[in-house]
Scaffold this motif. Structure first.
Motif, short mmCIF file in Angstrom:
data_model
loop_
_atom_site.label_atom_id
_atom_site.label_comp_id
_atom_site.label_asym_id
_atom_site.label_seq_id
_atom_site.Cartn_x
_atom_site.Cartn_y
_atom_site.Cartn_z
N GLY A 123 38.15 34.67 41.12
CA GLY A 123 37.91 36.20 41.05
C GLY A 123 38.38 37.35 39.72
O GLY A 123 38.52 37.72 40.08
N SER A 124 38.20 36.51 39.24
CA SER A 124 38.42 37.32 37.59
C SER A 124 37.50 37.46 37.07
O SER A 124 37.02 37.05 36.49
CB SER A 124 39.42 36.09 36.55
N ASP A 125 37.52 39.24 36.19
CA ASP A 125 36.32 39.41 35.61
C ASP A 125 36.37 38.78 34.90
O ASP A 125 35.06 38.67 33.97
CB ASP A 125 36.78 41.01 35.72
N ARG A 126 37.57 38.17 34.50
CA ARG A 126 36.90 37.50 32.33
C ARG A 126 37.02 36.60 32.61
O ARG A 126 36.05 35.99 31.44
CB ARG A 126 38.93 38.11 32.10
N VAL A 127 36.80 35.85 33.76
CA VAL A 127 35.75 34.55 33.81
C VAL A 127 34.74 34.46 34.19
O VAL A 127 34.32 33.81 33.99
CB VAL A 127 37.24 32.98 34.54
N LEU A 128 34.53 35.22 35.24
CA LEU A 128 33.18 35.38 35.67
C LEU A 128 31.94 36.64 34.15
O LEU A 128 31.00 35.81 34.48
CB LEU A 128 32.90 36.68 36.59
N ASP A 171 44.41 34.64 35.92
CA ASP A 171 43.30 34.78 36.26
C ASP A 171 42.59 33.90 37.29
O ASP A 171 42.65 34.32 38.43
CB ASP A 171 42.31 33.61 35.63
N PHE A 172 43.98 32.33 37.52
CA PHE A 172 43.74 31.99 39.39
C PHE A 172 44.50 33.20 39.77
O PHE A 172 43.80 32.73 41.03
CB PHE A 172 44.19 30.12 38.42
N GLN A 173 45.28 33.35 39.89
CA GLN A 173 46.36 33.88 40.55
C GLN A 173 44.91 34.39 41.12
O GLN A 173 45.43 35.42 42.34
CB GLN A 173 47.60 34.65 40.49
N GLU A 174 43.95 35.58 40.15
CA GLU A 174 43.22 36.46 41.36
C GLU A 174 42.21 36.02 41.44
O GLU A 174 41.66 36.22 43.26
CB GLU A 174 42.40 37.32 39.93
#
Length: 394
Positions: A123-128, A171-174
């Motif tokens: 759910g995180s744009d940074r991780v995506l 990021d995980f919270q997103e």
């Protein structure tokens, strides 16, 4: 026991290059099968008594884009949906090209099951971005909104990778907040596993396993909460269930409805595999329990022409099209049938072969020269085949 469901590969390979995935390297670019072969295979499966077909590919939404003159995936869905197969499903989709015309085809074609598996991964744009997923959170949620508008009764599932290199607690919270925003019915959840040969393996440092496992446990709790809530919405409704065989629970048989929910009914009420109307009475986070209120159809004996399906669609060298029945031999592989081929043309399995964790390798047949095999294999870093998870899951 009869084969009531079958998998049909429509496209192989993948043009996306997610940093955790080895499939584009091992399977190559996307190649669509000719629609005539797909339709012929499905017609023969229908004649053999199959009542549910799953169209398979690493990215089914891309079907036809590599071959001028081929129908689009939405057009193929309509074509297959009009062939008289009661239930048509598909796996797997990519959010980038899950387009409006696909949603419209599902909404307007009764045979297409309203079960949509749309992997989000994070759910995180940074991780995506680090995953090279080619979409962002807003685009994904816009696709979900379109699906909900056109298909309010659609069952949604997803894939999520936890602990991708560089993932922070924020990021995980997103990811958790996106899960709440979508409210998935089902999810396949995995901790990131480095796969040699992938960009993520080469360039990113893995997180400690303890961190990944702890986050996965939290995500599983979120999944159980939402799956139970969604399953409760089906209690009191009548659903069509394809009963496949005995359940782990004594005295019950198990099948799945059009939304891919596992459904258990008393064995005495469904003595043979087939389609049944079931009134749901009880729900858990992972199961529905019900009682049969009427059969849609009972299972025929479909397999005498099964070898003809394989031979007609994938003829061995030196032979033309057309069936030639061999001896059939049943093996204790959850209803799989072994088809010994003539002249050393190796054995194959008709239908999905359930493996660990409820997973199955897709493709109408496994093994044997010229058999299509599976559509893309195991996705790197996840241990996942379209039939289900092979790793740690809820």
């Amino acid at each position: 026991k009869g084969a009531l469901s079958a998998h049909v590969t429509i496209i192989r390979g993948c043009n996306h290059h997610c940093t955790y995935c080895i499939v584009p390297t091992t399977r190559g670019p996307e190649v669509s099968r000719h629609p005539d072969l797909i339709l012929k295979e499905i017609e023969l499966l229908k004649q053999a008594g199959v009542v549910e077909v799953t169209l398979l590919g690493q990215n089914v939404n891309s079907y036809g884009k590599d071959q001028p003159g081929f129908p689009s995936f939405a057009e193929l869905l309509r074509m297959v949906g009009g062939m008289g197969i009661p239930r048509v499903r598909f796996l797997t989709s990519h959010p980038v090209n899950f387009t409006d015309d696909i949603i419209e085809a599902i909404a307007e074609t009764p045979a297409i099951c309203r079960y949509i598996h749309l992997p989000v991964q994070s759910g995180s744009d940074r991780v995506l971005r680090r995953m090279a997923r080619e979409y962002r959170r807003a685009h994904y949620l816009e696709r979900i909104r379109k699906i909900r508008e056109a298909l309010p009764d659609a069952v949604l599932s997803t894939d999520i990778i936890v602990g991708f290199p560089g993932e922070t607690e924020e990021d995980f919270q997103e990811t958790l907040s996106l899960y709440d925003e979508v409210g998935y019915d089902q999810a396949y959840m995995f901790i990131y596993s480095p796969r040699p040969g992938t960009p993520a393996y080469k360039h990113f440092q893995d997180l400690h396993r303890e961190v990944k496992v702890e986050r996965l446990m939290r995500l599983i709790e979120k999944q159980k909460e939402w799956s139970y809530r969604r399953n409760l919405e089906w209690v009191g409704k009548t659903v069509e269930v394809l009963v496949r065989g005995e359940a782990k629970e004594e005295g019950f048989v198990q099948g799945h409805d059009r939304g891919n929910h596992p459904v258990l009914v008393p064995a005495s009420q469904a003595p043979v595999p087939g389609l049944y109307q079931v009134a749901t009475k009880q729900a858990t986070p992972h199961l529905l329990f019900g009682e049969v209120v009427g059969p849609d159809a009972l299972a025929p004996a479909p397999l005498p022409v099964a070898y003809g399906v394989r031979d007609a669609v994938h003829p061995p060298p030196g032979r033309g099209l057309g069936p030639f029945p061999p001896p059939l031999r049943h093996l204790p592989l959850h209803g799989a049938w072994v088809l010994p081929g003539p002249g050393g043309w190796g054995p194959g399995l008709l239908g999905p072969c359930p493996l660990a964790g409820g997973a199955s390798f897709p493709g109408a047949f496994l093994g044997g020269v010229g058999a299509p095999g599976h559509a893309g294999g195991l996705a790197a870093g996840r241990g996942f085949a379209p039939g289900g998870p092979l790793g740690l899951f809820a």
